[in-house]
Design a protein around this motif. Sequence first.
Motif, PDB file in Angstrom:
ATOM      1  N   PRO A  94      -7.055 -45.170  -9.238  1.00 16.03           N
ATOM      2  CA  PRO A  94      -7.402 -44.538 -10.715  1.00 16.03           C
ATOM      3  C   PRO A  94      -8.444 -45.608 -11.376  1.00 16.03           C
ATOM      4  N   SER A  95      -9.283 -45.217 -12.174  1.00 18.34           N
ATOM      5  CA  SER A  95     -10.000 -46.201 -13.006  1.00 18.34           C
ATOM      6  C   SER A  95     -10.003 -45.470 -14.383  1.00 18.34           C
ATOM      7  N   PHE A  96     -10.377 -46.297 -15.371  1.00 21.56           N
ATOM      8  CA  PHE A  96     -10.209 -45.986 -16.982  1.00 21.56           C
ATOM      9  C   PHE A  96     -11.706 -46.144 -17.593  1.00 21.56           C
ATOM     10  N   VAL A  97     -12.796 -45.640 -16.886  1.00 22.31           N
ATOM     11  CA  VAL A  97     -14.178 -45.954 -17.409  1.00 22.31           C
ATOM     12  C   VAL A  97     -14.545 -44.791 -18.252  1.00 22.31           C
ATOM     13  N   VAL A  98     -14.587 -45.209 -19.640  1.00 19.15           N
ATOM     14  CA  VAL A  98     -14.985 -44.118 -20.942  1.00 19.15           C
ATOM     15  C   VAL A  98     -16.314 -43.612 -20.333  1.00 19.15           C
ATOM     16  N   THR A  99     -16.310 -42.356 -20.337  1.00 26.07           N
ATOM     17  CA  THR A  99     -17.565 -41.463 -20.208  1.00 26.07           C
ATOM     18  C   THR A  99     -17.986 -40.671 -21.381  1.00 26.07           C
ATOM     19  N   GLY A 100     -17.054 -40.244 -22.231  1.00 28.16           N
ATOM     20  CA  GLY A 100     -17.223 -39.220 -23.208  1.00 28.16           C
ATOM     21  C   GLY A 100     -16.151 -39.081 -24.202  1.00 28.16           C
ATOM     22  N   ASN A 101     -16.264 -38.387 -25.452  1.00 33.16           N
ATOM     23  CA  ASN A 101     -15.237 -38.164 -26.178  1.00 33.16           C
ATOM     24  C   ASN A 101     -14.831 -36.852 -26.638  1.00 33.16           C
ATOM     25  N   VAL A 102     -13.776 -36.357 -26.664  1.00 33.83           N
ATOM     26  CA  VAL A 102     -13.422 -34.788 -27.134  1.00 33.83           C
ATOM     27  C   VAL A 102     -12.884 -35.012 -28.406  1.00 33.83           C
ATOM     28  N   PRO A 103     -12.844 -34.058 -29.438  1.00 29.08           N
ATOM     29  CA  PRO A 103     -12.447 -33.878 -30.525  1.00 29.08           C
ATOM     30  C   PRO A 103     -10.752 -33.299 -30.358  1.00 29.08           C
ATOM     31  N   VAL A 104      -9.936 -33.788 -31.028  1.00 30.14           N
ATOM     32  CA  VAL A 104      -8.637 -33.312 -31.166  1.00 30.14           C
ATOM     33  C   VAL A 104      -8.009 -33.225 -32.601  1.00 30.14           C
ATOM     34  N   VAL A 105      -7.125 -32.726 -32.669  1.00 32.55           N
ATOM     35  CA  VAL A 105      -6.280 -32.766 -33.961  1.00 32.55           C
ATOM     36  C   VAL A 105      -4.851 -32.912 -33.816  1.00 32.55           C
ATOM     37  N   LEU A 106      -4.076 -33.654 -34.549  1.00 30.63           N
ATOM     38  CA  LEU A 106      -2.880 -34.215 -34.241  1.00 30.63           C
ATOM     39  C   LEU A 106      -1.781 -32.991 -35.000  1.00 30.63           C
ATOM     40  N   ARG A 107      -0.571 -32.909 -34.181  1.00 27.22           N
ATOM     41  CA  ARG A 107       0.273 -31.933 -34.667  1.00 27.22           C
ATOM     42  C   ARG A 107       0.776 -32.562 -36.132  1.00 27.22           C
ATOM     43  N   GLU A 108       0.786 -31.442 -37.204  1.00 32.78           N
ATOM     44  CA  GLU A 108       0.780 -31.836 -38.383  1.00 32.78           C
ATOM     45  C   GLU A 108       2.084 -32.822 -38.790  1.00 32.78           C
ATOM     46  N   SER A 109       3.067 -32.748 -38.218  1.00 33.02           N
ATOM     47  CA  SER A 109       4.299 -33.456 -38.688  1.00 33.02           C
ATOM     48  C   SER A 109       4.112 -34.886 -38.188  1.00 33.02           C
ATOM     49  N   LEU A 110       2.977 -35.201 -37.454  1.00 32.44           N
ATOM     50  CA  LEU A 110       2.794 -36.598 -37.141  1.00 32.44           C
ATOM     51  C   LEU A 110       1.990 -37.389 -38.068  1.00 32.44           C
ATOM     52  N   LEU A 111       1.247 -36.766 -38.856  1.00 33.93           N
ATOM     53  CA  LEU A 111       0.544 -37.378 -39.738  1.00 33.93           C
ATOM     54  C   LEU A 111       1.183 -38.283 -40.743  1.00 33.93           C
ATOM     55  N   PRO A 112       2.435 -38.279 -41.233  1.00 32.26           N
ATOM     56  CA  PRO A 112       2.918 -39.334 -42.065  1.00 32.26           C
ATOM     57  C   PRO A 112       3.197 -40.440 -41.307  1.00 32.26           C
ATOM     58  N   LYS A 113       3.505 -40.598 -39.928  1.00 27.80           N
ATOM     59  CA  LYS A 113       3.746 -41.679 -39.208  1.00 27.80           C
ATOM     60  C   LYS A 113       2.297 -42.401 -38.767  1.00 27.80           C
ATOM     61  N   ALA A 114       1.304 -41.632 -38.787  1.00 26.00           N
ATOM     62  CA  ALA A 114      -0.031 -41.933 -38.355  1.00 26.00           C
ATOM     63  C   ALA A 114      -0.648 -42.963 -39.718  1.00 26.00           C
ATOM     64  N   PHE A 115      -0.336 -42.452 -40.966  1.00 30.96           N
ATOM     65  CA  PHE A 115      -0.893 -43.018 -42.136  1.00 30.96           C
ATOM     66  C   PHE A 115       0.231 -44.152 -42.277  1.00 30.96           C
ATOM     67  N   ASP A 116       1.500 -44.063 -42.001  1.00 27.63           N
ATOM     68  CA  ASP A 116       2.319 -45.130 -42.245  1.00 27.63           C
ATOM     69  C   ASP A 116       1.794 -46.501 -41.322  1.00 27.63           C
ATOM     70  N   MET A 117       1.370 -46.339 -40.059  1.00 30.10           N
ATOM     71  CA  MET A 117       1.064 -47.175 -39.248  1.00 30.10           C
ATOM     72  C   MET A 117      -0.235 -47.919 -39.629  1.00 30.10           C
ATOM     73  N   ALA A 118      -1.315 -47.119 -40.093  1.00 31.87           N
ATOM     74  CA  ALA A 118      -2.598 -47.659 -40.557  1.00 31.87           C
ATOM     75  C   ALA A 118      -2.272 -48.355 -42.092  1.00 31.87           C
ATOM     76  N   GLU A 119      -1.387 -48.021 -42.798  1.00 27.43           N
ATOM     77  CA  GLU A 119      -1.217 -48.841 -44.037  1.00 27.43           C
ATOM     78  C   GLU A 119      -0.600 -50.157 -43.378  1.00 27.43           C
ATOM     79  N   LYS A 120       0.348 -50.384 -42.675  1.00 28.01           N
ATOM     80  CA  LYS A 120       1.132 -51.384 -42.378  1.00 28.01           C
ATOM     81  C   LYS A 120       0.103 -52.548 -41.795  1.00 28.01           C
ATOM     82  N   ILE A 121      -0.882 -51.821 -40.715  1.00 27.72           N
ATOM     83  CA  ILE A 121      -1.783 -52.719 -40.140  1.00 27.72           C
ATOM     84  C   ILE A 121      -2.841 -53.453 -41.099  1.00 27.72           C
ATOM     85  N   VAL A 122      -3.161 -52.415 -41.982  1.00 34.10           N
ATOM     86  CA  VAL A 122      -4.119 -52.852 -43.045  1.00 34.10           C
ATOM     87  C   VAL A 122      -3.629 -54.084 -44.045  1.00 34.10           C
ATOM     88  N   LYS A 123      -2.234 -53.673 -44.435  1.00 34.13           N
ATOM     89  CA  LYS A 123      -1.607 -54.727 -45.180  1.00 34.13           C
ATOM     90  C   LYS A 123      -1.623 -55.851 -44.610  1.00 34.13           C
TER      91      LYS A 123
END
Length: 356
Positions: free
Chosen positions: A248-277
């Motif tokens: 197996p190899s992990f060479v990026v060849t393209g990108n696919v759009p996705v959306v997140l299960r909505e209940s995961l959004l608070p966790k995602a924002f929390d991580m982003a905020e902590k990393i910026v801070k």
Amino acid sequence: MVPKERIDAVLAEYDRDDIVIATLTSHSSLQIFHGARKMGFKTIGFTVNHDTRYYDAFPLAKPDELVRLQDFDEIFDRAGEFVDRNVVLIPHGSFVEYMGAKRFQSLEIPVYGNRSVLQWESDRDMERDWITSAGVAMPNIIDDARDIDKPVLIKYHGAKGGRGFFIAKDYPEFKLGIDHTQPYTIQEYVLGTRYYLHFFYSPLSTEGYHAHEGSMELLSIDRRDESNIDEMYKLGAQEELKRHGLFPSFVVTGNVPVVLRESLLPKAFDMAEKIVKRSYELFGGIWGPFCLESIVTDKLDFKVFEISSRIVAGTNPFISGSPYADMIHPGLSTGARLALEIRKAADEDRLGEILT
Ligand code: ATP
């Protein structure tokens, strides 16, 4: 690194109504030029031995001017000329990598974002310190290969796009695959679904989702297509394939759009905020676009395996907006969002706050 005072002195002479947005032709440059043009900026595409004919195929994303350089030294030699033209550089992964992070830091042309982040990002240990000390979970590290008792990913330092990475499930498999001539890290293989979260932190605004001293936007999410791991399952079990010399190899060849299960959004924002801070505490901050590369487990926990502190190519599917951007800035890409931020800073005479 070029001192901030030097860039501030350069900016003091800039004509704020005539800023030119420039980047290297590659990676996410179509999107950057398209967005800049949409916001009314002039654009320059720098190119070093790159076939730029494909720009003719996308007239709305073609830079107003292509500057063909012999090599990257020429940007340094001609820095005065570009400064006279009020050029602002937008960094992207290929720009920084091809030029080299150290050289990119010493270029005396204003750059969007904090150039100090390059040190923290390019060293896997420093990046880990930053993320984990922010309180965000990462995949565990295995210090001694003899302790491998579950799937791990062996990552070579400096390997771009996962080239050469390999999976091992025990010490014999590790010994079979390892190239001792290169420095590497052994990381727990996290089984789950991959999400590459594209955030934009604006220190110039406090509207919307207030985070640190500005506002946090989630503009889009993608999943990378990686060759050959993503399609390998079609041929059967990996163990069997190894016997035939297929790894197996992990060479990026393209990108696919996705959306997140909505209940995961608070966790995602929390991580982003902590990393910026934490970035402000450690090295003066990250602002603008950044990407948290994560895996969500079946316990619905995020593990962040990497951070990219600039526009990522995963934003390219969203040139005309995204399910998230459309709820903030309808129809805007990350490239256009960058241009909007530069426009706002220019209008409010705050360019020094976002350019280094
Ligand atoms: P780039 O700098 O281009 O982002 P890289 O060479 O630093 O790439 P990573 O982004 O760390 O590599 O990883 C490459 C790919 O390997 C990821 O996109 C993901 O598919 C997979 N991967 C990375 N870390 C893990 C992990 N801990 N568990 C499972 N898969 C992983």
